[in-house]
Structure formats: C-alpha cells, structure tokens
Design a protein around this motif. Structure first.
Motif, short mmCIF file in Angstrom:
data_model
loop_
_atom_site.label_atom_id
_atom_site.label_comp_id
_atom_site.label_asym_id
_atom_site.label_seq_id
_atom_site.Cartn_x
_atom_site.Cartn_y
_atom_site.Cartn_z
N ARG A 445 40.56 43.96 47.81
CA ARG A 445 41.98 43.65 47.99
C ARG A 445 42.16 42.15 48.23
O ARG A 445 43.08 41.52 47.70
CB ARG A 445 42.56 44.44 49.16
N HIS A 446 41.30 41.57 49.05
CA HIS A 446 41.39 40.13 49.29
C HIS A 446 41.07 39.34 48.02
O HIS A 446 41.73 38.34 47.71
CB HIS A 446 40.43 39.73 50.42
N MET A 447 40.06 39.77 47.30
CA MET A 447 39.71 39.06 46.07
C MET A 447 40.86 39.12 45.07
O MET A 447 41.13 38.15 44.35
CB MET A 447 38.44 39.68 45.46
N ASN A 448 41.55 40.26 45.02
CA ASN A 448 42.71 40.37 44.12
C ASN A 448 43.85 39.49 44.62
O ASN A 448 44.49 38.78 43.84
CB ASN A 448 43.16 41.83 44.04
N ALA A 449 44.13 39.56 45.92
CA ALA A 449 45.24 38.78 46.47
C ALA A 449 45.05 37.28 46.26
O ALA A 449 46.00 36.56 45.94
CB ALA A 449 45.40 39.10 47.96
N TYR A 450 43.83 36.80 46.42
CA TYR A 450 43.57 35.37 46.29
C TYR A 450 43.34 34.93 44.84
O TYR A 450 43.13 33.75 44.58
CB TYR A 450 42.35 34.97 47.13
N GLY A 451 43.36 35.88 43.90
CA GLY A 451 43.21 35.53 42.49
C GLY A 451 41.79 35.50 42.00
O GLY A 451 41.54 35.19 40.82
N VAL A 452 40.83 35.82 42.86
CA VAL A 452 39.41 35.73 42.48
C VAL A 452 39.02 36.87 41.55
O VAL A 452 38.30 36.66 40.57
CB VAL A 452 38.52 35.71 43.74
N LEU A 453 39.49 38.07 41.83
CA LEU A 453 39.09 39.22 41.02
C LEU A 453 39.58 39.07 39.59
O LEU A 453 38.84 39.33 38.63
CB LEU A 453 39.64 40.51 41.64
N GLY A 454 40.82 38.63 39.43
CA GLY A 454 41.36 38.42 38.08
C GLY A 454 40.71 37.26 37.35
O GLY A 454 40.66 37.25 36.12
N ALA A 455 40.23 36.30 38.11
CA ALA A 455 39.55 35.17 37.48
C ALA A 455 38.14 35.57 37.04
O ALA A 455 37.67 35.16 35.97
CB ALA A 455 39.49 33.97 38.44
N TYR A 456 37.46 36.37 37.86
CA TYR A 456 36.09 36.77 37.53
C TYR A 456 36.09 37.83 36.42
O TYR A 456 35.19 37.84 35.57
CB TYR A 456 35.38 37.29 38.77
N ILE A 457 37.07 38.73 36.43
CA ILE A 457 37.21 39.72 35.36
C ILE A 457 38.55 39.45 34.68
O ILE A 457 39.58 40.01 35.07
CB ILE A 457 37.17 41.16 35.91
N PRO A 458 38.60 38.57 33.69
CA PRO A 458 39.88 38.17 33.09
C PRO A 458 40.77 39.34 32.64
O PRO A 458 42.00 39.27 32.83
CB PRO A 458 39.45 37.29 31.91
N PRO A 459 40.22 40.43 32.07
CA PRO A 459 41.13 41.53 31.73
C PRO A 459 41.83 42.12 32.95
O PRO A 459 42.96 42.59 32.84
CB PRO A 459 40.19 42.57 31.08
N PHE A 460 41.17 42.07 34.11
CA PHE A 460 41.83 42.54 35.33
C PHE A 460 43.00 41.63 35.68
O PHE A 460 44.04 42.09 36.15
CB PHE A 460 40.83 42.62 36.48
N GLY A 461 42.82 40.34 35.46
CA GLY A 461 43.90 39.40 35.74
C GLY A 461 45.17 39.72 34.96
O GLY A 461 46.29 39.47 35.44
N ARG A 462 45.01 40.30 33.77
CA ARG A 462 46.19 40.61 32.94
C ARG A 462 46.95 41.83 33.44
O ARG A 462 48.11 42.02 33.05
CB ARG A 462 45.76 40.80 31.48
N ILE A 463 46.33 42.68 34.26
CA ILE A 463 47.05 43.86 34.76
C ILE A 463 47.63 43.63 36.15
O ILE A 463 48.26 44.53 36.71
CB ILE A 463 46.17 45.13 34.77
N VAL A 464 47.43 42.45 36.72
CA VAL A 464 48.01 42.16 38.03
C VAL A 464 49.54 42.15 37.90
O VAL A 464 50.11 41.40 37.10
CB VAL A 464 47.50 40.82 38.58
N GLY A 465 50.19 43.00 38.65
CA GLY A 465 51.65 43.10 38.58
C GLY A 465 52.16 43.93 37.42
O GLY A 465 53.37 44.13 37.29
N GLN A 466 51.25 44.45 36.58
CA GLN A 466 51.66 45.24 35.41
C GLN A 466 52.18 46.60 35.87
O GLN A 466 51.52 47.30 36.63
CB GLN A 466 50.48 45.45 34.48
N MET A 467 53.37 46.96 35.44
CA MET A 467 53.92 48.27 35.79
C MET A 467 54.09 49.10 34.54
O MET A 467 54.09 48.58 33.42
CB MET A 467 55.27 48.12 36.48
#
Length: 904
Positions: A445-467
């Motif tokens: 959760r912290h890695m996602n909140a700080y942008g690290v998870l989406g940066a390390y797994i770029p496809p995950f970064g594209r689903i942040v906020g996706q509804m």
C-alpha cells in the motif's frame, strides 16, 4: 481575504445600486420593502445563473468559488446598508456581520450554506437587538439565500470555542463584512491572546477529527461514489493543512506555506492543481444535483464527465477518464497532506529526540519514523528505494516513513527506470518483499501510494485510479488488487482461520505463496486497455516472472492463474456442477491438485475484494462444492469415462443408510420413476430428504411443498412435488418473486408418470439464509396455497425487497446466447440482462409461451447485471432445434426490454 472584484461583478453591482435608489425615490414606505426584497432576489438569481453559465463555458474552480463569494459579499453588504432604512430600525451599534467557515475563507459553492456570525460587542444584547437579527435572517431566507447563522457576544464565542473544535475552526477563518469593526477587532484580539486552543492542542484535535472522518469512509478514497468534500484526499484534507498552519503561524493559505519553505514549489503547484480541479468538480456536482450534494453519485458522473470535457474512446469511457483523474488527484493530495502534517507536527509539537535505532548504514528509526540518514541516498544509490521498503516491512505497523525521507523518495522516482528494473539486486529485493509475507499488505500500500509500485511495474502504474463504471466493481483496479493481496495474506493469519477454514488450511499447505501474490498483483493489470484482460495480463506476468528468474514451472503456474482467474467463479455460478461431465471437463482444465488449490485461493480472494456485498454463503458453497468434486475427480483420474450406473448405485446405497429401514422398499419404487440425471444433481443427504418427504406423503398432500435451511450447504432449499401441469415453473418463479425471495438455483425433473420434482435454492431479500422455522412453515403454506389456485394473501411481514438506487442508471443491453453442443441432452441458454425484480419470472413466461421446458437454472448477479443460465428442452424432451433459436432470442429480448422500461 476578500475575493477580487471582476468587471461583470461591477456591472451587476451598479444595476443593484440603481434599482435600490429607484425604490427609495419612487415607492411609498410600505411598498419599498417588498420591492427591495424582489430586487435582491433577482440580483442573487441573475448572479447565480451567470456563474452557472461561466461553469458551462469552462470557468475554472477559483473563478466559480470566488465568484459565488463575491456575489454573496456584495448582496449582504447592500442589505446591511439599506434594510435598516426600510425598516426604520438602525442596526445595533455594536453588532458586526461576520463571515465564518468556508465563506469566511472566501470559498463558496453554488448550493453551500452562507455561514454568518452576528457578533455583539456588548455582553447582553437586548431583545430588540436580537429581533433585528431575526428580521435580517428572515429577509435572507426570503430572497433564497441559504444561510447558517449564529448570534453570539465576544465572550460567548470564546466560551463556545473552548468546548468545540468545529467552532474554533470556523472562527479561525472569520472575516468582517459589515457593522461594528470594533466588535470584530475585539474578537480577533481575544482569539489571539486568550484562545483556549494552543497550537499543539488544535493540531491534535484536527488530526483526530481527520482520522475519524477517514474512518467513516472505510479509510479509502477509492469507493466509486466518493465524497468530494469529506472523503480521504478530498477538499477537507487540504483545509486541514491550512487550518493547522494558520493557527500555528498565521499562514493564510497554501501559497504562504510555499513562501515559508514548508512545501516545495512543485508540491504547491500540485496542491493548487488538485484544489482547482476539485473546486470545479464540486461546483458541477452542485449544479447537476440542483442542491448541496457532496457525493459523486453515479447519477451525475456521466453528465459531469461531459461537462468537464472528457470523451469516450474505444479503450475507456469518458466517465472512467474523469474518475481516474479524480482518484489520482486524491492520491496526490493524501500523500502530500500526510507529509505536510508530519512536517507541521515536528514544528508545532517539539519532541525530545531519543536515540535512533540504526537499521543499517543508510536508515534508522527515530521518534516512530523510518528515516534516511542521508537524504541524498536515493540519488546516489537508487537501489536504496527498495531497501527502504524492506526495512518498513519489518517494522511494527505504527512506524511510518519520515516526511523528509518521503519527499526525497518522491523526488527520485524517475530513477526507477528500465535499468533499475533490470538490475538483479533490485529484482532480488522486490522478490524478497513478496516472499517475506509478514507486513506485505502494508508495504505494498505504501509503495503504491508513493508511486514506487507503479514505477517498478509500469503496467500497474496504468491501473492506478482506473475504475470500471458498474455496480459490480466498487473499487479502483489498483485498490481492488491490493485488497485481493490483503485477503490472500489473511489466509495465513491464525486470527482469521475461522473466517474461511478451507482456504486457511490450503494456504498453509501451498509450497510458494509468493506465486499467488504475483498472480494477484497481475490478475487485473490489463484492465482498461481493451481486449481480453486475462490474456494480456498473462503476457505481462510471464515477462515479469522470466525477468525475475522464476523457474519455468513456477512461471507457467502464475501465467496460467492470471489467464484462468475467472474460470472457477464462472463455472461454479453458471454451470451444473452436479453433472459429472462438467466436473470432468473442469478437472481436465486444472490438470492437478496444485493448480486447483492455487486457483481456489485466488478466486475467493478476488471475489471478496471486488465488492463488500458480493460474497455470500451461497457463492462460497458453490466454490467449495466445485473444489471438492474436482479434487475427487483428480484423484480417480479425470480421463477415465464416468461409470454412471456405478455412481448411481453407490449414491443410492448412501441414501438408504440415511433412511429408516422400513422406507427402503418405498424408496426403491420411487427411484425407479426418476431419471439418471436426478441422481447426479443431488447429494445423498438431499436425495434422502426428498425421498422421505415424498414416500411419506399421501395423494391429499399434493402438491407437496417442503422448505428447510440446508444442513450442510448455504441457502434455503424448497422442494415441490406436484402434477406436472403446463406453466408450473412460471407459476413457481412468480410466487417466489412475490414473496421477495431471490432464486439462485433451480433444478427440475419430470417423472415418466407425469409428476414434477422441482427444487429451488433461495436467499432472502438481503441475500441471507432463511432459518426461522416459523417462516419456513409459512413459506410452505403460501406456496402450497398458490399451487392449489387459492388467492395470495397480503405480503408476509418478513418479505424484504431492496433495489439499489444506482441500478437504473446503467445501460445493460439484454443478450441471449445458446449452446447446443456443451451439455447433453439440453440446450444451454445464457441470458444477460439488467437485474430487476421478477426477471426470472419474465424469462419463464416467455419460454412457456414458446412451449419450451426449463429443466434447470443457475442465477448469478454481478452488480447491475444478471447473468442467468438455463437448461432447456422442447415439448418432446429434446434439444431445441437450431431453426427456432432466433425466434426464442427475439421473444426474450423483446419481453425483457419492455420489462426494463417499465421498471426504469
């Protein structure tokens, strides 16, 4: 701070002055007051319409918010100036008109209350003075200015402030409008010198208030009908920063914080962009609702997306784009407010720094914060970004990342690039986080909140906020994914072992839990791209596994899990899992017990993370039944043909052990009248219950109706044994619907001598089991009376039928499809339609009118969508002829579309 005046405001003000002067010149005293009231009302209405038109033409949030404030300011000051002359009653000399709350701050939304304080300098205002306030407030309501007001002396304000943080906050933003400047100055001086709230106490109270507010929203901003004012990361969180800073240092706004160096210029720009977007969105929400509405309901989202300039594309809807920006905005606000509150706390509440607990050469824990010893470490050694989270994972839950470390981390997110992701040290560190298990949900959760998870797994970064704009998925895709991971980890926690014992047991036996976590992270990672998200996600996760050096066997398992992550729930809810052929087919897809175990855990965690109201005992029971039946099939060899006769003999033997010995002969004669399919459909306990009820009944008992809470499975089971008259299924579904029951499963058999043996599995209107014996007996009686042609009595007291407000807002096209090859001897029909009361009954009516018999039904609801499966034969008991299928499809779509129009 008084908002800036614009040219359009000046023209409006000039008109108001001219009209007011004309009233004094041309009206008799008794006619002047109504004329002035109408002039003020017209001025307010015209000003509001002009601002609404400015919104439609694309005006920004500040223009709208400050425009509403300017409109109210000038109107109130003119009323203060002229109303006493018309009343021939001067305003009390020591009375000040003060704007407080959001209005005092200079922010007003279209339907927000105008919060006013009538401030008296004297200790005891007279009755005449209070009467003046009442007259003025009545005048404001008459002109349709919605005001929230209080009348207090200076000393009363101080006393009220001491006991109420809300009042203390409201007065912190007090702004003089008209009347006695001396009284207002006394209040300001008293609040500065004698304020009962110290900076530290005020800070702690506002933070506690924020925590309580967040808890009301489940500590997540990512509900799909969020509150734009009070939800986590919304406008109120921005205001908390400004309130705390103003009480402590007199900083008036975010710009002041930037100048003071408390926030960086980039952070200031980020917060201003967020605030302006939320302001415009909230104004549009008020206009759309026609009232003060802070919830971004589905009712308004389509309209707002269009008004804010978003457009549909092949990949995503305009409303999904709007909401994605909204949720990403909240994410930024949440992180920055967390940082700022932590920074302000250190300034407001100095602490005696204890000795740091050194973790390694680069990190330490001091005062409950995980800190980088050298804030330049992330730039010098980008690998330390993941090291930070490895340390965080091993700390107690109350330890958080320090604000300055968080800021340094965010400043170096760009260093997580392709080279970073391909570095074996970073790959090993990320896999170590997944394998460590304990603390995994929190650290992700912290890695996602700080942008690290989406940066390390770029496809995950594209689903942040996706509804997904439906009632089935109630969280954004990234939050749903993290909830899924949390659910998986709960299987490993002894405290939750009683929640889902089978899952906890299996989780404790799987060899590599990290493979399950990886599959969970990637299962929906391709949502919003178009195409089959399961297939696209499987391709993504295969590359991830290969890049991280997973063995080929593990890579194949994870890839298979992502590709097949929907198949178990679909099979359990839409196929006849009592049919050995269905189980054999599913077992062949699984291949071995390991795949089945992993898939069950992923499926359960996924369903429970999709929607808090989605999981129920019935869905769980379907999955347990499918799992156990498949496990048995895998043990005996799924490729071997099913020996139907042997299975039936074995099951009948088990049933006889459950029946009284004297019933054996009657049971055997009864079974001779039943089809082989009947014995595949039911377990021995169910067959024993049916058999005993039927062989003990007499002809006078028919039609026979029995109801019970299933002793082993979820749901209430209803048995109907009656002459098989035409339309029986239609009649029964109609009766069950009128009783407010949700049918989740129906199985129908006809004996050669013309008797129907039908069973229904039902849940109540809240999707719960019916267990009260009195209700079960009443249910039997009412169904029996209906089958005998007796008029239905009034609805029972226990009838519950709830239809969600949002369901009618979604356009679910009715779809009908057929499969004549999948299942012998039936035609398989699948119907997708809007979920409405009486849907099953209307389908039964349409099929009856075509002479089609229903031999079974599986009913599943996904938010606003019903996805029901039917097993059909024609009047001769054969599969439907391919030639008649188009007519069946047309008839059903016509009937269900008409029904939806009536229900809309």
């Amino acid at each position: 701070m008084r908002p800036t005046v614009h040219m359009s405001d000046l023209l409006q003000r000039q008109m108001l002055r001219e009209q007011t002067h004309a009233i004094f010149a041309g009206h008799a005293p008794d006619a002047a007051l109504p004329a002035f009231r109408q002039v003020c009302k017209d001025y307010l209405q015209q000003g509001r319409l002009q601002l609404q038109d400015a919104y439609r033409r694309g005006a920004g949030g500040p223009q709208l918010v400050h425009g509403q404030c300017r409109l109210a300011d000038y109107l109130l000051t003119q009323i203060w100036r002229y109303l006493p002359r018309l009343l021939q009653r001067p305003a009390p000399q020591d009375l000040a008109l003060v704007a407080v709350g959001g209005y005092g701050r200079g922010e007003l939304h279209p339907h927000s209350d105008v919060d006013l304080l009538f401030l008296f300098g004297s200790e005891a205002p007279s009755a005449e003075d209070l009467s003046f306030v009442e007259t003025l407030v009545t005048f404001l309501w008459d002109i349709r200015l919605e005001v929230g007001h209080s009348a207090r002396t200076v000393s009363e304000c101080l006393a009220e402030t001491a006991g109420d943080i809300t009042i203390a906050t409201s007065l912190l933003e007090a702004r003089w409008l008209a009347g006695s400047k001396d009284s207002f100055a006394r209040l300001q001086h008293s609040l500065k010198v004698d304020n009962p709230w110290t900076s530290a106490a005020f800070f702690e109270a506002k933070v506690a208030e924020q925590r309580a507010r967040h808890a009301r929203f489940g500590d997540t901003a990512y509900n799909l009908e969020p509150n734009v004012k009070d939800g986590p990361g919304a406008l109120r969180d921005l205001q908390v920063i400004e309130w705390v800073a103003k009480r402590h240092s007199g900083c008036l706004d975010l710009r002041c914080l930037s100048i003071a160096g408390i926030i960086t210029r980039e952070e200031y720009r980020t917060l201003i962009r967020a605030r302006n977007f939320l302001w415009r969105l909230r104004a549009g929400l008020h206009y759309a609702a026609g009232r003060k509405e802070e919830r971004l309901l589905f009712d308004y989202q389509y309209r707002l997306a269009e008004e804010l300039g978003y457009q549909d594309t092949r990949e995503s809807l305009a409303v999904e784009k709007l909401m994605k920006r909204y949720f990403r905005t909240l994410k930024e606000v949440s992180i920055l407010t967390e940082m700022l509150l932590q920074t302000l706390r250190e300034d407001i509440i100095p602490v005696q720094h204890g000795e740091p607990r050194v973790l390694d050469a680069d990190f330490e824990v001091r005062d409950g914060r995980l800190r980088a010893i050298d804030l330049g470490i992330f730039a010098k050694q980008p690998h330390s970004i993941l090291t930070l989270f490895q340390h965080l994972q091993r700390q107690p839950a109350h330890i958080s990342v320090g604000a300055r470390t968080m800021r340094a981390l965010r400043a170096n997110l760009g260093r997580i690039d392709r080279r970073f992701r391909e570095d074996p040290r970073n790959q090993a560190a990320f896999m170590a986080i997944l394998r460590h298990g304990s603390g995994l949900t929190r650290v992700l959760r912290h890695m996602n909140a700080y942008g690290v998870l989406g940066a390390y797994i770029p496809p995950f970064g594209r689903i942040v906020g996706q509804m997904q704009h439906d009632l089935f998925h109630v969280y954004t895709v990234d939050q749903h994914t993290l909830f899924l991971v949390r659910n998986l980890r709960r299987f490993a926690v002894p405290d939750f072992a009683g929640e889902l014992p089978l899952c906890s047991q299996i989780y404790g036996q799987i060899d590599k839990p990290e493979l399950l976590i990886i599959a969970g992270l990637f299962h929906d990672i391709a949502k919003g791209r178009g195409g089959d998200h399961s297939q696209l996600g499987a391709e993504d996760v295969q590359r991830f596994c290969q890049r991280h050096g997973l063995p080929a066997e593990d890579t194949a398992l994870v890839t298979w899990l992502v590709r097949q992550h929907l198949v178990m729930s679909s099979t359990s809810q839409r196929r006849d899992i009592e049919d050995p052929e269905v189980i054999g087919e599913f077992a062949r897809l699984m291949g071995d017990q390991r795949h089945l175990d992993y898939l069950l855990l992923l499926t359960v965690a996924d369903i429970r993370a999709t929607n808090p109201g989605l999981w129920n005992s019935w869905k769980g029971q379907l999955l347990w039944d499918l799992y156990h039946a498949t496990s048995a099939a895998l043990r005996r060899d799924t490729l071997a043909p099913v020996d139907s006769d042997a299975l039936i003999r074995h099951k009948q033997s088990d049933v006889l052990n459950l029946l009284p010995s004297q019933a054996e002969g009657l049971a055997q004669r009864h079974w001779e009248r039943l089809s082989s399919a009947y014995f595949f459909r039911y377990d021995p306990q169910e067959i024993a219950w049916h058999t005993q009820a039927i062989v003990e009944s007499h002809s006078l008992d028919l039609p026979l109706v029995r109801a019970r809470l299933h002793p082993q499975h979820a749901g209430t089971e209803i048995l109907v044994y009656a002459p098989n008259v035409e339309g029986l299924f239609t009649h029964l579904t109609g009766a069950l619907d009128r009783l407010g029951l949700n049918v989740v499963d129906a199985r129908l058999d006809v004996t050669p001598d013309g008797f129907a043996l039908d069973t229904f599995r039902v849940l109540d209107g809240d999707n719960g089991n019916i267990s009260d014996p009195r209700i079960l007996r009443e249910l039997e009686q009412r169904l029996q009376e209906g089958l005998r042609g007796q008029a239905l009595r009034s609805a029972p007291a226990w009838r519950v039928r709830r239809r969600r407000r949002q369901a009618s807002l979604f356009n679910v096209p009715t779809e009908v499809s057929f499969n004549n090859q999948a299942l012998e001897p039936y035609t398989l029909m699948e119907v997708i339609a809007p979920d409405r009361p009486g849907l099953l009954y209307r389908i039964a009516q349409a099929l009856q009118s075509l002479g089609i018999q229903v031999h079974g039904a599986k009913v599943a609801t996904f938010g606003e969508r019903a996805e029901d499966t039917f097993f059909l034969v024609d009047k001769h008991g054969a599969k439907l002829d391919e030639a008649v299928l188009p007519e069946v499809e047309t008839r059903l779509i016509t009937a269900l579309t008409a029904a939806s129009a009536v229900n809309a």
